[in-house]
Design a protein around this motif. Sequence first.
Motif, PDB file in Angstrom:
ATOM      1  N   SER A 130       0.824  -1.212   0.000  1.00  0.00           N
ATOM      2  CA  SER A 130       0.000   0.000   0.000  1.00  0.00           C
ATOM      3  C   SER A 130       0.854   1.256   0.000  1.00  0.00           C
ATOM      4  O   SER A 130       0.412   2.302  -0.490  1.00  0.00           O
ATOM      5  CB  SER A 130      -0.940   0.010   1.214  1.00  0.00           C
ATOM      6  OG  SER A 130      -0.207  -0.095   2.422  1.00  0.00           O
ATOM      7  N   ARG A 135      -3.716  13.853   8.035  1.00  0.00           N
ATOM      8  CA  ARG A 135      -2.854  12.968   7.262  1.00  0.00           C
ATOM      9  C   ARG A 135      -1.496  12.807   7.940  1.00  0.00           C
ATOM     10  O   ARG A 135      -1.119  13.582   8.809  1.00  0.00           O
ATOM     11  CB  ARG A 135      -2.698  13.480   5.829  1.00  0.00           C
ATOM     12  CG  ARG A 135      -4.042  13.568   5.113  1.00  0.00           C
ATOM     13  CD  ARG A 135      -3.903  13.866   3.645  1.00  0.00           C
ATOM     14  NE  ARG A 135      -5.221  14.055   3.036  1.00  0.00           N
ATOM     15  CZ  ARG A 135      -5.432  14.223   1.730  1.00  0.00           C
ATOM     16  NH1 ARG A 135      -4.402  14.228   0.901  1.00  0.00           N
ATOM     17  NH2 ARG A 135      -6.644  14.380   1.264  1.00  0.00           N
ATOM     18  N   ASN A 152      -3.517   9.113   3.839  1.00  0.00           N
ATOM     19  CA  ASN A 152      -4.845   9.690   4.021  1.00  0.00           C
ATOM     20  C   ASN A 152      -5.748   8.609   4.604  1.00  0.00           C
ATOM     21  O   ASN A 152      -5.991   7.591   3.951  1.00  0.00           O
ATOM     22  CB  ASN A 152      -5.394  10.183   2.684  1.00  0.00           C
ATOM     23  CG  ASN A 152      -6.755  10.847   2.813  1.00  0.00           C
ATOM     24  OD1 ASN A 152      -7.337  10.869   3.896  1.00  0.00           O
ATOM     25  ND2 ASN A 152      -7.258  11.390   1.717  1.00  0.00           N
ATOM     26  N   ALA A 204      -8.872   8.457   5.021  1.00  0.00           N
ATOM     27  CA  ALA A 204     -10.232   8.392   4.478  1.00  0.00           C
ATOM     28  C   ALA A 204     -10.414   7.151   3.607  1.00  0.00           C
ATOM     29  O   ALA A 204      -9.502   6.738   2.889  1.00  0.00           O
ATOM     30  CB  ALA A 204     -10.541   9.647   3.665  1.00  0.00           C
ATOM     31  N   GLY A 205     -11.600   6.569   3.671  1.00  0.00           N
ATOM     32  CA  GLY A 205     -11.946   5.464   2.794  1.00  0.00           C
ATOM     33  C   GLY A 205     -11.116   4.224   2.974  1.00  0.00           C
ATOM     34  O   GLY A 205     -10.859   3.507   2.005  1.00  0.00           O
ATOM     35  N   GLY A 206     -10.662   3.960   4.187  1.00  0.00           N
ATOM     36  CA  GLY A 206      -9.839   2.785   4.431  1.00  0.00           C
ATOM     37  C   GLY A 206      -8.355   3.055   4.378  1.00  0.00           C
ATOM     38  O   GLY A 206      -7.560   2.204   4.764  1.00  0.00           O
ATOM     39  N   SER A 237      -5.012   5.391   2.219  1.00  0.00           N
ATOM     40  CA  SER A 237      -4.210   5.300   1.000  1.00  0.00           C
ATOM     41  C   SER A 237      -2.971   6.172   1.151  1.00  0.00           C
ATOM     42  O   SER A 237      -2.949   7.128   1.937  1.00  0.00           O
ATOM     43  CB  SER A 237      -5.019   5.751  -0.219  1.00  0.00           C
ATOM     44  OG  SER A 237      -5.417   7.109  -0.077  1.00  0.00           O
TER      45      SER A 237
END
Length: 455
Positions: free
Chosen positions: A382, A403, A429, A431-433, A435
């Motif tokens: 990732s 972040r 980040n 957000a959304g799991g 990244s």
Amino acid sequence: MRTALAALSVAGLIGLLAASGCINGVSVDSSPQDSAASAPPARAHKVAVQNIKPAIPVAGDVLIAGGADASNQSIAAAEFFDPSSGQFLPTGTAASSRAAAAAEALSPTQVLLAGGFSGTATIKNFSLDLEGSVLAGAETFDETTGAFSPVAEMTTPRMGFTATELNNGKVLVAGGLDNRDNVLDTAELYDPVARKFVAVAGAMSDRRMFDTATLLLSGKVLITGGAINLSGDTTNSADLYDPASNSFTPAIFPMDHQRAAHTATLFTTGPMAGKVLITGGVGGSSFFFKDSSAELYDPASQEFTLLPSFMNEPRSMHTATLLDDGDVLIAGGFSGTVAVTGGMLSGASGLISNSAETFDPNTGDFTCVGGFNNDTLRCNQSMTIARAAHTATLLATGPTPHRVLIAGGIGAADPAAHGVELNSAELFNPAGGGSFTATAAMSAAHALHTATLLH
């Protein structure tokens, strides 16, 4: 001073092995030279005019100082990350080059930079050669001018130690390796008003280097684990420092595992408020074993409890960052083992991680960012690059609040490749799991450096 160490401290050993190409057997070109276009700095930064004056940061920027560069040489260069532009800007140069030093923000605009190793490091015939010296010197960085100024020296030269700002404004410096190859059980206090260090009279219960120090909600400091010598021995002991009495007291109970090059994260709110999450590291006697376990320290009982949920892969020299939502981001690190036989380095194997995971204090579970790979039995890649001995800093201002800035370290595009010191950086980040996105490159490679969020 020239000193040859048969075995190195946990973090230095793994990091310099990776940097020298002694981990794994495949050579891969792994230079992470980011080519992001330069952009003018934002906000009220005072930028160098014809490179005469250094750029000057503002509150919310992240100061990156010292470390080792791509030639395994300690450096004095410093730069800062501007969250509003996503750029790194060179600032003043420190008086001394430093790797494995310690930095701590002081109120209101000062950063203390102390100790470390100054010189070069190479591995030859399974022995680490350090050409240089362990430093007692210290200096402060003034974010209003971008300049470094020397302060009085520490009472003892140190590298691989901890520095913790106390609630009274003083800084506790503890442990480390001195310039005679002794791992230390001593500590000292830096007084920012007097600009000098004073030795703490009592010693810790163990010698420690590349341990952790955590300021608890009570104002005391929890110090855990560490390497106790240069022969591959680590400890599971812990100490509590009390500023009121200026003394150390051994914790009633030890950690469940011996650990060095691990992480310790204080929960400030939520169901685990006041407790400390301990993750990963390496441990053993004459053999640094990789560790994927985690445990929780409860200051009320002084007990360490091994968590039933392990990390999804072993990690040492990784980072752990408390996020704004109360989760902990655990990123990168080294996943391997290092053997020391007869006082000599006899082997090392493993991977540098390009993955990350989060710990949820509500469930007690670790979850891979980007999912788990059933074929490799590790988290999916990732991060933009595999890295260890890097830094992670939660940002507080600019267009990227919440972040995390991940910067430098030792790594490669291929986790199985020889690692090199990195000039790359990335932002996490949540957000959304979660990244990761690459930022512009730093102006120099930095590993075993310091990163400090400026007030």
